[in-house]
Design an enzyme around this catalytic site. Structure first.
Site, PDB file in Angstrom:
ATOM      1  N   HIS A 281      24.471   7.953  -7.051  1.00 18.42           N
ATOM      2  CA  HIS A 281      24.431   6.875  -8.007  1.00 18.42           C
ATOM      3  C   HIS A 281      25.166   5.892  -7.163  1.00 18.42           C
ATOM      4  CE1 HIS A 281      21.589   9.710  -9.938  1.00 18.42           C
ATOM      5  NE2 HIS A 281      21.994  10.304 -10.153  1.00 18.42           N
TER       6      HIS A 281
ATOM      7  N   SER B  79      33.828 -13.782  13.399  1.00 17.61           N
ATOM      8  CA  SER B  79      33.187 -14.706  12.997  1.00 17.61           C
ATOM      9  C   SER B  79      33.329 -15.926  13.841  1.00 17.61           C
ATOM     10  CB  SER B  79      32.499 -14.843  11.173  1.00 17.61           C
ATOM     11  OG  SER B  79      31.890 -16.010  11.444  1.00 17.61           O
TER      12      SER B  79
ATOM     13  N   LYS C 183      37.008 -13.637   7.794  1.00 16.50           N
ATOM     14  CA  LYS C 183      36.207 -12.741   8.620  1.00 16.50           C
ATOM     15  C   LYS C 183      37.108 -11.525   9.207  1.00 16.50           C
ATOM     16  CE  LYS C 183      31.972 -12.427   7.451  1.00 16.50           C
ATOM     17  NZ  LYS C 183      31.045 -11.629   6.989  1.00 16.50           N
TER      18      LYS C 183
ATOM     19  N   GLU D 174      28.675  -0.225  11.970  1.00 13.79           N
ATOM     20  CA  GLU D 174      26.951  -1.508  11.878  1.00 13.79           C
ATOM     21  C   GLU D 174      26.587  -0.781  13.142  1.00 13.79           C
ATOM     22  OE1 GLU D 174      27.367  -5.825   9.694  1.00 13.79           O
ATOM     23  OE2 GLU D 174      29.166  -4.873  11.122  1.00 13.79           O
TER      24      GLU D 174
END
Ligand code: ARG
Length: 456
Positions: A156, A277, A283, A290
């Site tokens: 979980h 970024s 970043k 992704e």
């Protein structure tokens, strides 16, 4: 130009209809398979005296020349042709004259395209399998390095029990082993030759289907000519296997993304497989992972598109089936690209074992082991579970952890507690005691690694 298939019709097709109908811009990928298939077909026609051996040789030589000219870039595809099959035949006839027109004896584009596609995809399937093998090798190596690196195991997404990073990685290795198995199994059914099914009904010529199948490296022939030209199971199967493989890569990607966040900081991806970024200088984004996760949806779409195309088709060939290629090519190319970037991304990531360990120390993930301690001293598990839970709750209230709670506090809950409890609930002990097959102990993980390495 008049169409090669202009038998009954006299009028020319509209140019919009031509564009709509044409598949050469994607089926040109199969030029090599188309030519190899035609060479085997010519050889069979010659061997069975359906054409003379001189004619067969002229066809084979002409085809060989076209193949080498296409490979060297000396000639290009004529995009005004309807498909790759028409292009090769047109080119052959232009080169060797009327003999070229004999190639299509005892054959149809229906069995020809099914043949080409099976040949094309069986080699793609091999490529995918070898990429998965490479990924497996990388994963097992990293797992070997980290077979004793403790991290929290989750259920979980809540800290559950201590495991090792190597153990966690080997779960992915098992998935990939199944992927290889599935792909190899798919290849078995794919490697059946449809050629000789002709349009759908077989042929009146005395052909030798086994001769052609053997020449082209097939394991057998389609035993029903209608099925031979109608069957696209091999595409659906391959895409299903790829979809499952992508699902595995996607779950792995999701974890890579989580682990590289500031909240986890369990791993850091190499600069080579991250992006920055344009506005936020701090970043470092896991774009590759992704994209793998994102492209998984696209591959599911490819599979569903084909299944939907096929579901209402009457036997045998229907033009709808031309739609099989773009989706299956897309699935194949996508998974190959994903694997090609995934392998070095995993190989070059750095693992922050200290952060993993710290995370493992803070979630009471040794509470099961505390209960097991009492069970070993004679208490029934349910009662031990209860006491263990109460002790966790006490620790939370007092802002401490099980390892640091004094023995007197333990004794308030049960007289069975003694000083040896501390060594029993250390994270190292929690891991090293889990020697069950498939478990998280170093020894169990080593067995898993050995199993995977033997399979690779
Ligand atoms: N381009 C077609 C395909 O990809 C080849 C088979 C065409 N056969 C036919 N009878 N129209 O499916």
């Amino acid at each position: 130009m008049a169409k090669m298939w202009a038998g009954r019709t006299a009028g020319n097709t509209d140019s919009i209809a031509d564009d709509f109908n044409s598949s050469i811009h994607f089926d040109c990928k199969m030029f090599k398979q188309d030519i190899e298939g035609s060479m085997a077909h010519a050889a069979m026609l010659g061997a069975k005296n359906i054409i003379t051996s001189e004619e067969a040789q002229a066809l084979i030589d002409g085809l060989a020349e076209i193949l080498s000219d296409l490979e060297s870039g000396k000639i290009a595809f004529d995009m005004s042709c309807e498909d790759i099959h028409m292009f090769i035949e047109q080119e052959l006839t232009a080169r060797i004259g009327d003999t070229g027109k004999k190639l299509h004896t005892a054959r149809s584009r229906n069995d020809q395209v099914a043949l080409d596609l099976r040949m094309y995809l069986r080699s793609e399937t091999e490529d995918i399998i070898s990429l998965v093998r490479k990924l497996l090798a990388v994963i097992t190596d990293v797992a070997d390095t980290h077979k004793a690196s403790i991290m929290p195991g989750y259920t979980h997404l809540q800290r559950a029990q201590p495991i090792t990073f190597g153990h966690h990685l080997m779960a992915y290795a098992m998935m990939l082993l199944r992927d290889i198995d599935r792909l190899a199994d798919c290849k078995k059914r794919m490697n059946i030759s449809p050629i000789g099914s002709c349009a759908l009904a077989g042929t009146t010529y005395d052909t030798d289907r086994e001769f052609e199948a053997e020449k082209l490296g097939f394991d057998g022939i389609a035993l029903n000519s209608i099925d031979g030209v109608s069957d696209r199971d091999f595409c659906a199967e391959l895409m299903s296997d790829i979809a499952i493989l992508m699902m595995h890569l996607s779950r792995f990607s999701e974890e890579i993304i989580l682990w590289s966040s500031w909240e986890f900081k369990f791993i850091e991806l190499s600069d080579a497989y991250t992006t920055g970024s344009s506005i936020m200088p701090q970043k470092k984004n896991p774009d590759m992972a992704e994209l793998v996760r994102g492209k998984t949806g696209r591959v599911y779409g490819d599979l569903l598109g084909l299944l939907t195309t096929l579901k209402g088709l009457p036997l045998a060939y229907n033009k709808d089936m031309q739609e099989d290629k773009e989706s299956v090519f897309d699935a194949v190319e996508t998974v190959k690209m994903c694997l090609q970037v995934f392998i070095p991304m995993i190989e070059t990531m750095s693992v922050n074992t200290a952060n993993m360990k710290t995370a493992a120390q803070k979630g009471f993930i040794n509470a099961t082991d505390l209960a097991d301690y009492l069970v070993k001293k004679g208490m029934p598990f349910r009662s031990a579970y209860k006491i263990s839970g109460q002790l966790v709750s006490k620790c939370i209230k007092e802002n401490t952890v099980l390892e640091e709670l004094p023995l007197e506090s333990y004794k308030e809950f049960s007289e069975l507690f003694d000083n040896d409890l501390y060594s029993e609930i250390s994270l190292e002990a929690c891991v090293s005691k889990r020697i069950s097959k498939g478990g998280t102990s170093v020894k169990s993980v080593e067995e898993q690694i050995e199993y995977a390495r033997n399979k690779i």
